[in-house]
Scaffold this active site. Sequence first.
Site, PDB file in Angstrom:
ATOM      1  N   ASP A  51       0.842  -1.206   0.000  1.00 24.08           N
ATOM      2  CA  ASP A  51       0.000   0.000   0.000  1.00 24.08           C
ATOM      3  C   ASP A  51       0.873   1.250   0.000  1.00 24.08           C
ATOM      4  O   ASP A  51       0.359   2.378  -0.038  1.00 24.08           O
ATOM      5  CB  ASP A  51      -1.009  -0.016   1.155  1.00 24.08           C
ATOM      6  N   SER A  52       2.204   1.064  -0.016  1.00 23.34           N
ATOM      7  CA  SER A  52       3.115   2.186  -0.245  1.00 23.34           C
ATOM      8  C   SER A  52       2.888   2.763  -1.648  1.00 23.34           C
ATOM      9  O   SER A  52       3.384   3.845  -1.961  1.00 23.34           O
ATOM     10  CB  SER A  52       4.580   1.751  -0.094  1.00 23.34           C
ATOM     11  N   ASP A  90      -1.084  -6.132  -0.229  1.00 24.70           N
ATOM     12  CA  ASP A  90      -1.512  -5.488   1.013  1.00 24.70           C
ATOM     13  C   ASP A  90      -3.019  -5.276   1.034  1.00 24.70           C
ATOM     14  O   ASP A  90      -3.601  -4.771   0.053  1.00 24.70           O
ATOM     15  CB  ASP A  90      -0.855  -4.101   1.140  1.00 24.70           C
ATOM     16  N   LYS A 120      -1.411  -9.426   2.814  1.00 19.53           N
ATOM     17  CA  LYS A 120      -0.697  -8.981   4.021  1.00 19.53           C
ATOM     18  C   LYS A 120      -1.577  -7.990   4.754  1.00 19.53           C
ATOM     19  O   LYS A 120      -2.263  -7.183   4.110  1.00 19.53           O
ATOM     20  CB  LYS A 120       0.635  -8.328   3.639  1.00 19.53           C
ATOM     21  N   GLU A 122      -1.709  -5.478   8.582  1.00 15.23           N
ATOM     22  CA  GLU A 122      -0.906  -4.923   9.666  1.00 15.23           C
ATOM     23  C   GLU A 122      -1.570  -5.171  11.018  1.00 15.23           C
ATOM     24  O   GLU A 122      -2.790  -5.076  11.133  1.00 15.23           O
ATOM     25  CB  GLU A 122      -0.731  -3.403   9.461  1.00 15.23           C
ATOM     26  N   GLU A 189       8.984  -4.193  10.612  1.00 22.75           N
ATOM     27  CA  GLU A 189       9.441  -2.891  10.092  1.00 22.75           C
ATOM     28  C   GLU A 189      10.008  -2.012  11.191  1.00 22.75           C
ATOM     29  O   GLU A 189       9.363  -1.778  12.222  1.00 22.75           O
ATOM     30  CB  GLU A 189       8.259  -2.197   9.381  1.00 22.75           C
TER      31      GLU A 189
HETATM   32  O1  KIV Z   1       3.534  -1.134   1.660  1.00 23.12           O
HETATM   33  C1  KIV Z   1       4.715  -1.488   1.710  1.00 23.12           C
HETATM   34  O2  KIV Z   1       5.531  -1.178   0.834  1.00 23.12           O
HETATM   35  C2  KIV Z   1       5.141  -2.285   2.849  1.00 23.12           C
HETATM   36  C3  KIV Z   1       6.605  -2.526   3.010  1.00 23.12           C
HETATM   37  C4  KIV Z   1       7.253  -1.319   3.543  1.00 23.12           C
HETATM   38  C5  KIV Z   1       6.880  -3.718   3.827  1.00 23.12           C
HETATM   39  O3  KIV Z   1       4.338  -2.711   3.619  1.00 23.12           O
END
Ligand code: KIV
Length: 271
Positions: A51-52, A90, A120, A122, A189
């Site tokens: 989600d980055s 994510d 994934k 969090e 992280e």
């Molecule tokens: O969204 C992302 O890029 C991440 C990484 C920083 C692990 O969750």
Amino acid sequence: MSVHKEAKKVTTHVLLEMKQNNEKISMLTGYDYSMARIIDAAGVDVILVGDSASNVMAGHETTLPITLDQMIYHAASVIRAIDRALVVVDLPFGSYQGNSKEALTSAIRIMKEAGGHAVKLEGGREVIESVDRILSAGIPVMGHLGLTPQSIYKFGTYTVRAKEEEEAQRLIEDAIMLQDAGCFALVLEKVPATLGKKVAEELTIPVIGIGAGNGVDGQVLVVHDMLGINNEFNPRFLRKYHNLHDEMLDAFQNYIKDVRTGDFPNENEQY
Ligand code: KIV
């Protein structure tokens, strides 16, 4: 025999075997077809549709605004590109925190509409019910502890997490809970290297770090950061393998100059 070299396609089982064989796992983010094709061809084990994308693709300040539809768009583009890597997607903010049924519905959309291989999410104990429910549908889940950017407004800063004993202990408990629930791997992280090593030693599932030191089972970086596309983000944990910002700037400036001077296109570049 190297598990990594033998694997024609990376699965969650391959990652587990890599940990058992002391082979480090490489993971990079990917958001679009063209970049994902190159990352996959390079032989990375896991591509994370992170989600980055909210930051590096869409220019938002945080990861919170990106939607499930937008994540599905990115994930589908990456899935079309890959031959070998495992693609983890994510679950974006707001798509799983409400309740476990909502979490499962979101995960199913990622698997069905994008063709993702795993999701994934969090958090620790607070998301265990959702992890359980997603796993019950046969969808592999990767956990994410330490600095969890979707909670940035709770933390207030992007500084190193779990420096104090109490938070470190809670993080270890959460990691064990995620493993016991059935997560196949965990992202850790921005935590002290000693804690990263401790968590990796405690768990049988792979622990993939970003700013978590060298004692974990693998590393992940955001592809735009490691290529140096963004020259304003320089945390200590980041190794830049290129300075694409300057190279791209140079290329664009040369193109503009060539157009303006009439040098482009030349005789060989026209019909
Ligand atoms: O969204 C992302 O890029 C991440 C990484 C920083 C692990 O969750």
